[in-house]
Design a protein around this motif. Structure first.
Motif, PDB file in Angstrom:
ATOM      1  N   ASN A  70       0.745  -1.159  -0.034  1.00 36.02           N
ATOM      2  CA  ASN A  70      -0.064  -0.066   0.041  1.00 36.02           C
ATOM      3  C   ASN A  70       0.836   1.347  -0.114  1.00 36.02           C
ATOM      4  N   ASN A  71       1.953   1.247  -0.039  1.00 35.52           N
ATOM      5  CA  ASN A  71       3.115   2.284  -0.129  1.00 35.52           C
ATOM      6  C   ASN A  71       3.388   2.560  -1.816  1.00 35.52           C
ATOM      7  N   PHE A  72       4.159   3.829  -1.948  1.00 33.62           N
ATOM      8  CA  PHE A  72       4.289   4.250  -3.016  1.00 33.62           C
ATOM      9  C   PHE A  72       5.865   4.649  -3.325  1.00 33.62           C
ATOM     10  N   MET A  73       6.233   5.000  -4.378  1.00 36.64           N
ATOM     11  CA  MET A  73       7.610   5.570  -4.688  1.00 36.64           C
ATOM     12  C   MET A  73       7.388   7.081  -4.933  1.00 36.64           C
ATOM     13  N   TYR A  74       8.178   7.776  -4.343  1.00 32.59           N
ATOM     14  CA  TYR A  74       8.235   9.150  -4.416  1.00 32.59           C
ATOM     15  C   TYR A  74       9.517   9.608  -5.152  1.00 32.59           C
ATOM     16  N   ALA A 133      11.163  -7.102   3.144  1.00 40.52           N
ATOM     17  CA  ALA A 133      10.883  -5.613   3.025  1.00 40.52           C
ATOM     18  C   ALA A 133      11.865  -4.518   3.300  1.00 40.52           C
ATOM     19  N   ASP A 134      11.705  -3.358   2.637  1.00 38.90           N
ATOM     20  CA  ASP A 134      12.993  -2.289   2.761  1.00 38.90           C
ATOM     21  C   ASP A 134      12.331  -0.942   2.885  1.00 38.90           C
ATOM     22  N   GLU A 135      13.302  -0.101   2.993  1.00 37.71           N
ATOM     23  CA  GLU A 135      12.912   1.369   2.733  1.00 37.71           C
ATOM     24  C   GLU A 135      14.183   1.851   2.169  1.00 37.71           C
ATOM     25  N   ARG A 136      14.072   2.501   0.895  1.00 35.27           N
ATOM     26  CA  ARG A 136      15.396   2.895   0.347  1.00 35.27           C
ATOM     27  C   ARG A 136      15.149   4.501  -0.262  1.00 35.27           C
ATOM     28  N   THR A 137      16.514   5.196  -0.084  1.00 39.20           N
ATOM     29  CA  THR A 137      16.253   6.407  -0.578  1.00 39.20           C
ATOM     30  C   THR A 137      17.569   6.607  -1.482  1.00 39.20           C
ATOM     31  N   ALA A 138      17.488   7.236  -2.552  1.00 39.56           N
ATOM     32  CA  ALA A 138      18.491   7.519  -3.527  1.00 39.56           C
ATOM     33  C   ALA A 138      18.537   9.062  -3.991  1.00 39.56           C
ATOM     34  N   TRP A 139      19.724   9.317  -4.552  1.00 37.11           N
ATOM     35  CA  TRP A 139      19.911  10.769  -5.192  1.00 37.11           C
ATOM     36  C   TRP A 139      20.777  10.675  -6.093  1.00 37.11           C
ATOM     37  N   SER A 140      20.873  11.639  -6.978  1.00 39.87           N
ATOM     38  CA  SER A 140      21.834  11.843  -7.961  1.00 39.87           C
ATOM     39  C   SER A 140      22.041  13.282  -8.663  1.00 39.87           C
ATOM     40  N   VAL A 141      23.275  13.499  -9.058  1.00 44.03           N
ATOM     41  CA  VAL A 141      23.435  14.835  -9.539  1.00 44.03           C
ATOM     42  C   VAL A 141      24.210  14.676 -10.957  1.00 44.03           C
ATOM     43  N   GLU A 157      27.745  12.255 -14.219  1.00 41.41           N
ATOM     44  CA  GLU A 157      26.839  11.890 -13.237  1.00 41.41           C
ATOM     45  C   GLU A 157      27.217  10.991 -12.225  1.00 41.41           C
ATOM     46  N   TYR A 158      26.514  11.193 -10.873  1.00 49.61           N
ATOM     47  CA  TYR A 158      27.042  10.582  -9.670  1.00 49.61           C
ATOM     48  C   TYR A 158      25.621  10.084  -9.121  1.00 49.61           C
ATOM     49  N   LEU A 159      25.534   8.731  -8.578  1.00 50.27           N
ATOM     50  CA  LEU A 159      24.255   8.355  -8.350  1.00 50.27           C
ATOM     51  C   LEU A 159      24.553   7.473  -6.723  1.00 50.27           C
ATOM     52  N   GLN A 160      23.540   7.476  -5.875  1.00 49.30           N
ATOM     53  CA  GLN A 160      23.866   6.767  -4.584  1.00 49.30           C
ATOM     54  C   GLN A 160      22.690   6.311  -4.127  1.00 49.30           C
ATOM     55  N   GLU A 161      22.469   5.352  -3.572  1.00 48.12           N
ATOM     56  CA  GLU A 161      21.262   4.657  -3.014  1.00 48.12           C
ATOM     57  C   GLU A 161      21.456   4.050  -1.673  1.00 48.12           C
ATOM     58  N   HIS A 162      20.553   4.154  -0.782  1.00 49.45           N
ATOM     59  CA  HIS A 162      20.728   3.592   0.553  1.00 49.45           C
ATOM     60  C   HIS A 162      19.468   2.500   0.770  1.00 49.45           C
ATOM     61  N   VAL A 163      19.660   1.266   0.968  1.00 48.75           N
ATOM     62  CA  VAL A 163      18.776   0.405   1.085  1.00 48.75           C
ATOM     63  C   VAL A 163      18.898  -0.250   2.576  1.00 48.75           C
TER      64      VAL A 163
END
Length: 402
Positions: free
Chosen positions: A271-275, A333-341, A355-361
């Motif tokens: 019931n959750n979504f990706m933002y 189950a997980d909760e992940r956040t990611a960002w890129s520049v 480009e640089y990308l990083q993700e925390h799982v």
């Protein structure tokens, strides 16, 4: 007796007079009938000749309009006595067209095909080496067909499918499946609404169209971290379009909400979504020559996923014991956040893209069930440099990635 004979003689004389009067009338009626028949035949002949003349005139007009390069065909006609052959120009076939059912302003049918030649264990990084190595081959990498258009009600749309995608049942087979299927409301350029299936606005390399890539494939960090195509909706726009048209690309923003578990999937994993959100800015354009620009961007992503979700939709994230890479399907189950520049500078024939990308799982316990994996962080970057020796004819002569 004398009186009787006189009466008979008078009757015979009267009958003769009547017959003499009737004979000219009969002759006159027959003559008029003949004249009418002749007139009718003459009219029919004139009509037939007129039709033949009209046909000849049309043929001459077609020959004049056709020109010397036109194609001709032999037409055989029959006038009741002889057969006549004529060389007449072939009628041009009407162009293919699509009749819209609604108030569409524009419909465009398009597509493209990309074929790869792969040699020398091109997919060894996927674990395909040794006995499981993929043989040298020609590969139908992409075979897309699409339909785009605009509606009078300030909507544009795209429907696209790919014949070169794996169907999931046999790795040696390809099958047709949807790629982009979306509808976009664009009445206000600064606040547009897009719904459907398309690439979530995360990652410069991922969002660059397949036909505009400077290399054959996208980078490994892009495939491992970016969410690729998802089903959802987003608000996006260019705020300066109306108030500063010359600098409409100075700022573009994206804010979307998606299911988060991939494309062509009719159900959400929970019931959750990706933002997903992003900002993009073109700081200058055509300043150092036509086509030059400097573009900067930044993206962020947050999602809560359940067990069994593939969080590396378009590439490989998991490093196996033999050093190969594979997609990472969550054991819990997980909760992940990611960002890129990212940044892209173009000066004449020279391009520099980075480009640089990083993700925390992070694992997440659900109903007392532990995630079954340790928290981890993954990141990566790339730099692409390209220089065109011949403009508009070849891809970059040199292109390298670090």
């Amino acid at each position: 007796m004398l009186v009787t004979k006189h009466c008979s003689t008078r009757k015979i004389a009267l009958l003769a007079i009547v017959l003499a009067a009737i004979q000219p009338l009969t002759t006159q009626s027959a003559s008029e009938s003949d004249r009418l028949e002749k007139l009718e035949r003459a009219v029919e002949q004139l009509q037939k000749r007129n039709a033949e003349l009209e046909t000849e005139v049309r043929s001459l007009k077609q020959q004049t309009a056709a020109g010397p390069d036109s194609k001709f065909k032999t037409k055989v006609t029959h006038d009741g006595k002889t057969y006549v052959e004529k060389a007449v120009p072939e009628a041009e076939k009407p162009p293919l067209f699509v009749l819209q059912r609604g108030p569409e302003l524009k419909l465009v049918l398009g597509g493209f095909i990309q074929v790869n030649f792969e040699d020398s264990d091109a997919f060894a990084f996927n674990g395909n080496f040794g006995e499981s190595a993929i043989k040298d081959r020609f590969r139908l990498r992409r075979a897309r067909v699409n339909l785009t258009g605009d509606f009078a009600e300030q909507f544009d749309f795209k429907v696209e499918g790919d014949f070169g995608q794996n169907d999931g049942t046999n790795s040696n087979r390809t099958a047709f499946s949807g790629t982009d299927i979306w509808l976009n409301w664009h009445q206000f350029p600064g606040a547009q609404i897009k719904i459907g299936q398309y690439k979530a606005p995360f990652g410069l390399d991922q969002l660059t169209p397949d036909t505009s890539l400077y290399t054959i494939e996208r980078t490994l960090p892009t495939g491992a971290i970016t969410p690729d195509r998802q089903i959802g909706a987003q608000l996006w726009g260019k705020p300066f379009t109306n108030i500063w048209p010359e600098q409409k690309d100075l700022l573009t923003y994206y804010a979307g909400i998606f299911n988060g578990n991939g494309k062509n999937t009719t159900v959400n994993d929970n019931n959750n979504f990706m933002y997903v959100g992003g900002l993009e800015s073109t700081l200058f354009k055509d300043v150092f020559g036509k086509g030059s620009f400097l573009k900067l961007g930044a993206d962020v992503l947050d999602s809560r996923d359940d067990k069994g979700t593939n969080i590396s939709q378009s590439g490989n994230l998991l490093v196996n014991s033999d050093g190969s890479l594979s997609p990472f399907v969550l054991p819990g189950a997980d909760e992940r956040t990611a960002w890129s520049v990212d940044a892209w500078v173009k000066l004449g024939p020279f391009d520099l893209i980075g480009e640089y990308l990083q993700e925390h799982v992070n694992g997440r316990t659900v109903n007392g069930v532990p995630p079954g994996f340790a928290d981890f962080t993954t990141d990566g970057y790339y730099v692409t440099a390209g220089y065109f020796l011949i403009r508009r004819s070849f891809k970059p002569w040199f292109s390298g990635r670090i």
